[in-house]
Scaffold this motif. Structure first.
Motif, PDB file in Angstrom:
ATOM      1  N   VAL A 185     -20.525  99.040  19.173  1.00 33.42           N
ATOM      2  CA  VAL A 185     -21.673  98.498  19.896  1.00 33.42           C
ATOM      3  C   VAL A 185     -22.638  97.986  18.844  1.00 33.42           C
ATOM      4  CG1 VAL A 185     -23.533  98.963  21.521  1.00 33.42           C
ATOM      5  CG2 VAL A 185     -21.365 100.215  21.729  1.00 33.42           C
ATOM      6  N   GLY A 186     -23.062  96.703  18.969  1.00 35.23           N
ATOM      7  CA  GLY A 186     -23.947  96.156  17.956  1.00 35.23           C
ATOM      8  C   GLY A 186     -24.762  94.990  18.457  1.00 35.23           C
ATOM      9  N   ILE A 187     -25.849  94.724  17.733  1.00 34.63           N
ATOM     10  CA  ILE A 187     -26.725  93.595  18.051  1.00 34.63           C
ATOM     11  C   ILE A 187     -26.985  92.822  16.764  1.00 34.63           C
ATOM     12  CG2 ILE A 187     -29.114  92.978  18.592  1.00 34.63           C
ATOM     13  CD1 ILE A 187     -29.085  94.917  20.850  1.00 34.63           C
ATOM     14  N   LEU A 188     -26.918  91.492  16.883  1.00 29.89           N
ATOM     15  CA  LEU A 188     -27.266  90.608  15.782  1.00 29.89           C
ATOM     16  C   LEU A 188     -28.580  89.928  16.131  1.00 29.89           C
ATOM     17  CD1 LEU A 188     -26.547  89.186  13.110  1.00 29.89           C
ATOM     18  CD2 LEU A 188     -25.437  87.402  14.505  1.00 29.89           C
ATOM     19  N   LYS A 193     -34.281  86.783  17.614  1.00 30.66           N
ATOM     20  CA  LYS A 193     -33.615  86.644  18.910  1.00 30.66           C
ATOM     21  C   LYS A 193     -32.339  87.486  18.913  1.00 30.66           C
ATOM     22  CE  LYS A 193     -35.343  81.939  19.589  1.00 30.66           C
ATOM     23  NZ  LYS A 193     -34.971  80.496  19.797  1.00 30.66           N
ATOM     24  N   PRO A 194     -32.326  88.594  19.697  1.00 31.57           N
ATOM     25  CA  PRO A 194     -31.159  89.475  19.690  1.00 31.57           C
ATOM     26  C   PRO A 194     -30.028  88.956  20.569  1.00 31.57           C
ATOM     27  CG  PRO A 194     -32.839  90.341  21.160  1.00 31.57           C
ATOM     28  CD  PRO A 194     -33.435  89.121  20.524  1.00 31.57           C
ATOM     29  N   SER A 195     -28.802  89.259  20.168  1.00 31.74           N
ATOM     30  CA  SER A 195     -27.605  88.940  20.951  1.00 31.74           C
ATOM     31  C   SER A 195     -26.500  89.897  20.521  1.00 31.74           C
ATOM     32  CB  SER A 195     -27.178  87.483  20.731  1.00 31.74           C
ATOM     33  OG  SER A 195     -26.853  87.264  19.366  1.00 31.74           O
ATOM     34  N   ALA A 196     -25.410  89.905  21.289  1.00 27.10           N
ATOM     35  CA  ALA A 196     -24.288  90.781  20.944  1.00 27.10           C
ATOM     36  C   ALA A 196     -23.756  90.427  19.563  1.00 27.10           C
ATOM     37  CB  ALA A 196     -23.194  90.660  21.989  1.00 27.10           C
ATOM     38  N   ALA A 197     -23.461  91.439  18.766  1.00 31.07           N
ATOM     39  CA  ALA A 197     -22.977  91.219  17.401  1.00 31.07           C
ATOM     40  C   ALA A 197     -21.456  91.107  17.388  1.00 31.07           C
ATOM     41  CB  ALA A 197     -23.410  92.373  16.502  1.00 31.07           C
ATOM     42  N   PRO A 198     -20.908  90.265  16.498  1.00 28.74           N
ATOM     43  CA  PRO A 198     -19.453  90.214  16.361  1.00 28.74           C
ATOM     44  C   PRO A 198     -18.948  91.526  15.760  1.00 28.74           C
ATOM     45  CG  PRO A 198     -20.494  88.941  14.617  1.00 28.74           C
ATOM     46  CD  PRO A 198     -21.589  89.345  15.546  1.00 28.74           C
ATOM     47  N   ARG A 199     -17.674  91.801  15.960  1.00 27.71           N
ATOM     48  CA  ARG A 199     -17.092  93.033  15.438  1.00 27.71           C
ATOM     49  C   ARG A 199     -17.006  93.003  13.912  1.00 27.71           C
ATOM     50  NH1 ARG A 199     -14.371  96.554  18.696  1.00 27.71           N
ATOM     51  NH2 ARG A 199     -13.010  97.134  16.939  1.00 27.71           N
ATOM     52  N   ILE A 200     -17.142  94.153  13.332  1.00 27.84           N
ATOM     53  CA  ILE A 200     -16.955  94.292  11.895  1.00 27.84           C
ATOM     54  C   ILE A 200     -15.611  94.977  11.637  1.00 27.84           C
ATOM     55  CG2 ILE A 200     -19.430  94.483  11.463  1.00 27.84           C
ATOM     56  CD1 ILE A 200     -19.022  97.495  11.053  1.00 27.84           C
ATOM     57  N   ASP A 201     -15.095  94.775  10.445  1.00 27.48           N
ATOM     58  CA  ASP A 201     -13.919  95.533  10.023  1.00 27.48           C
ATOM     59  C   ASP A 201     -14.424  96.904   9.573  1.00 27.48           C
ATOM     60  OD1 ASP A 201     -11.811  96.740   8.727  1.00 27.48           O
ATOM     61  OD2 ASP A 201     -11.144  94.912   7.700  1.00 27.48           O
ATOM     62  N   PRO A 202     -14.158  97.963  10.316  1.00 32.89           N
ATOM     63  CA  PRO A 202     -14.739  99.264   9.962  1.00 32.89           C
ATOM     64  C   PRO A 202     -14.253  99.814   8.628  1.00 32.89           C
ATOM     65  CG  PRO A 202     -13.110  99.508  11.702  1.00 32.89           C
ATOM     66  CD  PRO A 202     -13.311  98.045  11.511  1.00 32.89           C
ATOM     67  N   GLU A 203     -13.125  99.344   8.161  1.00 34.20           N
ATOM     68  CA  GLU A 203     -12.619  99.834   6.879  1.00 34.20           C
ATOM     69  C   GLU A 203     -13.356  99.209   5.699  1.00 34.20           C
ATOM     70  OE1 GLU A 203     -10.596 102.257   6.562  1.00 34.20           O
ATOM     71  OE2 GLU A 203     -10.071 102.445   8.690  1.00 34.20           O
ATOM     72  N   THR A 204     -13.734  97.935   5.853  1.00 31.88           N
ATOM     73  CA  THR A 204     -14.393  97.233   4.749  1.00 31.88           C
ATOM     74  C   THR A 204     -15.819  96.813   5.066  1.00 31.88           C
ATOM     75  OG1 THR A 204     -13.599  95.063   5.494  1.00 31.88           O
ATOM     76  CG2 THR A 204     -12.156  96.329   4.025  1.00 31.88           C
ATOM     77  N   GLY A 205     -16.183  96.781   6.353  1.00 27.47           N
ATOM     78  CA  GLY A 205     -17.508  96.314   6.749  1.00 27.47           C
ATOM     79  C   GLY A 205     -17.615  94.805   6.815  1.00 27.47           C
ATOM     80  N   ALA A 206     -16.528  94.094   6.599  1.00 24.24           N
ATOM     81  CA  ALA A 206     -16.568  92.627   6.594  1.00 24.24           C
ATOM     82  C   ALA A 206     -16.840  92.091   7.997  1.00 24.24           C
ATOM     83  CB  ALA A 206     -15.243  92.079   6.072  1.00 24.24           C
ATOM     84  N   VAL A 207     -17.677  91.047   8.076  1.00 24.07           N
ATOM     85  CA  VAL A 207     -17.992  90.398   9.342  1.00 24.07           C
ATOM     86  C   VAL A 207     -18.329  88.930   9.055  1.00 24.07           C
ATOM     87  CG1 VAL A 207     -20.410  91.134   9.172  1.00 24.07           C
ATOM     88  CG2 VAL A 207     -19.470  90.433  11.397  1.00 24.07           C
ATOM     89  N   THR A 208     -17.900  88.052   9.945  1.00 20.58           N
ATOM     90  CA  THR A 208     -18.174  86.622   9.771  1.00 20.58           C
ATOM     91  C   THR A 208     -19.243  86.190  10.765  1.00 20.58           C
ATOM     92  OG1 THR A 208     -15.913  86.202   9.031  1.00 20.58           O
ATOM     93  CG2 THR A 208     -17.197  84.307   9.786  1.00 20.58           C
ATOM     94  N   ILE A 209     -20.332  85.610  10.239  1.00 21.31           N
ATOM     95  CA  ILE A 209     -21.456  85.171  11.075  1.00 21.31           C
ATOM     96  C   ILE A 209     -21.801  83.734  10.669  1.00 21.31           C
ATOM     97  CG2 ILE A 209     -23.848  85.586  11.722  1.00 21.31           C
ATOM     98  CD1 ILE A 209     -23.459  88.505  10.990  1.00 21.31           C
ATOM     99  N   ASP A 210     -21.776  82.827  11.651  1.00 23.60           N
ATOM    100  CA  ASP A 210     -22.089  81.409  11.414  1.00 23.60           C
ATOM    101  C   ASP A 210     -21.263  80.839  10.264  1.00 23.60           C
ATOM    102  OD1 ASP A 210     -23.929  81.645  13.442  1.00 23.60           O
ATOM    103  OD2 ASP A 210     -25.683  81.786  12.120  1.00 23.60           O
ATOM    104  N   GLY A 211     -19.991  81.244  10.227  1.00 21.52           N
ATOM    105  CA  GLY A 211     -19.091  80.733   9.207  1.00 21.52           C
ATOM    106  C   GLY A 211     -19.226  81.402   7.851  1.00 21.52           C
TER     107      GLY A 211
END
Length: 221
Positions: A185-188, A193-211
Motif C-alpha cells: 500500500v503506497g502513495i506517491l 498531489k497524492p495518488s496511488a504509488a507504483p509497486r516497488i521491488d521489495p528485495e531491492t526497493g527499485a521503482v520506476t516513476i515517470d520513466g
C-alpha cells in the motif's frame, strides 16, 4: 595428798595437744573459705557474646529498558488503510496510508512500557501499545476520523519504505508499506498531489516513476 602419777600427766598433755590441733584445723578451713568467697557476690561462668543480626541486602529492582528495535506492519480494522511503525532506540516513526489520497507520517517516543504517542501534520495522532514485542495495537486519528489498527512484527522485506527525488522539475515523495505476505500500500505525492504509488521491488526497493528509476529505502527513526 597424793600427787598424780606421771601417766596421768602425760595423758592430759596428749589430750590437750589433740584439742589444739583440731581447733587449728577448723580455724584454717574457715579462713580459707572466707578468703575465696565474697559475701553477696555470685560467680557465674561467662556467656558467649550474642551473634550480630545478619543484614539482608535487598535485591536491586530490575531496570526497565526501551523496547527492542523492530518493524511492524498491518491494516486498519476496517481494512481501508495500512499502518507501519519502525522502532529504534526508544524512538518511533509511523506511516498511515490508504493507497489513494490519504496519508500521514508520524513521529514520537516509545516509553519503557511499550506505549507511544506519535504526532504528524494537521493534528494527526497515533496512540499505540507494543504487546509482548510482537504486535502494536492502537488508533490513528486523521482528518476527523479514528482508525483502529493492528500491526504485527515484520521481517524484511516487509516494513516501511520511502523515496524522494526531483524528476523533470517535479518534486516526488513516495511512501510504501510492504505487508507480511507481499501486499503493498503506497502513495506517491507529486508536487503536493497524492495518488496511488507504483509497486516497488521489495528485495531491492527499485521503482520506476515517470520513466526514471528510483530506489525506495527502509525507513527508521
Amino acid at each position: 595428798m597424793k600427787r598424780p602419777g606421771p601417766l596421768l600427766t602425760l595423758l592430759a598433755g596428749l589430750l590437750l595437744g589433740v584439742f589444739m590441733l583440731s581447733l587449728d584445723a577448723t580455724t584454717g578451713t574457715k579462713g580459707t573459705s572466707y578468703r575465696n568467697e565474697s559475701p553477696g557476690v555470685s560467680v557465674s561462668p561467662s556467656s558467649p557474646p550474642s551473634p550480630s543480626p545478619t543484614r539482608t541486602t535487598p535485591s536491586p529492582t530490575p531496570s526497565k529498558s526501551a523496547p527492542p528495535n523492530a518493524d511492524y506492519a498491518g491494516r486498519t480494522d476496517d481494512n481501508s488503510s495500512a499502518v507501519a511503525v519502525s522502532l529504534r532506540d526508544g524512538k518511533a516513526i509511523a506511516y498511515f496510508c490508504d493507497g489513494r489520497d490519504k496519508e500521514s507520517w508520524l513521529r514520537g517516543d516509545v516509553k519503557d512500557d511499550g506505549t507511544m504517542k506519535l504526532t504528524g501534520k494537521h493534528g494527526a495522532e497515533l496512540n499505540g501499545t507494543l504487546q509482548e514485542g510482537k504486535t502494536i495495537r492502537g488508533t490513528v486519528d486523521l482528518g476527523g476520523q479514528r482508525y483502529g489498527f493492528t500491526a504485527d512484527k515484520a521481517v524484511r522485506p516487509s516494513g516501511l519504505y520511502r523515496a524522494t527525488a526531483t524528476v523533470r522539475g517535479a518534486k516526488l515523495e513516495g511512501g510504501w508499506i510492504v505487508l507480511p505476505g507481499g501486499g503493498q500500500v503506497g502513495i506517491l505525492d507529486r508536487d503536493g498531489k497524492p495518488s496511488a504509488a507504483p509497486r516497488i521491488d521489495p528485495e531491492t526497493g527499485a521503482v520506476t516513476i515517470d520513466g526514471e528509476q528510483l530506489t525506495a529505502r527502509p525507513v527508521t527513526p
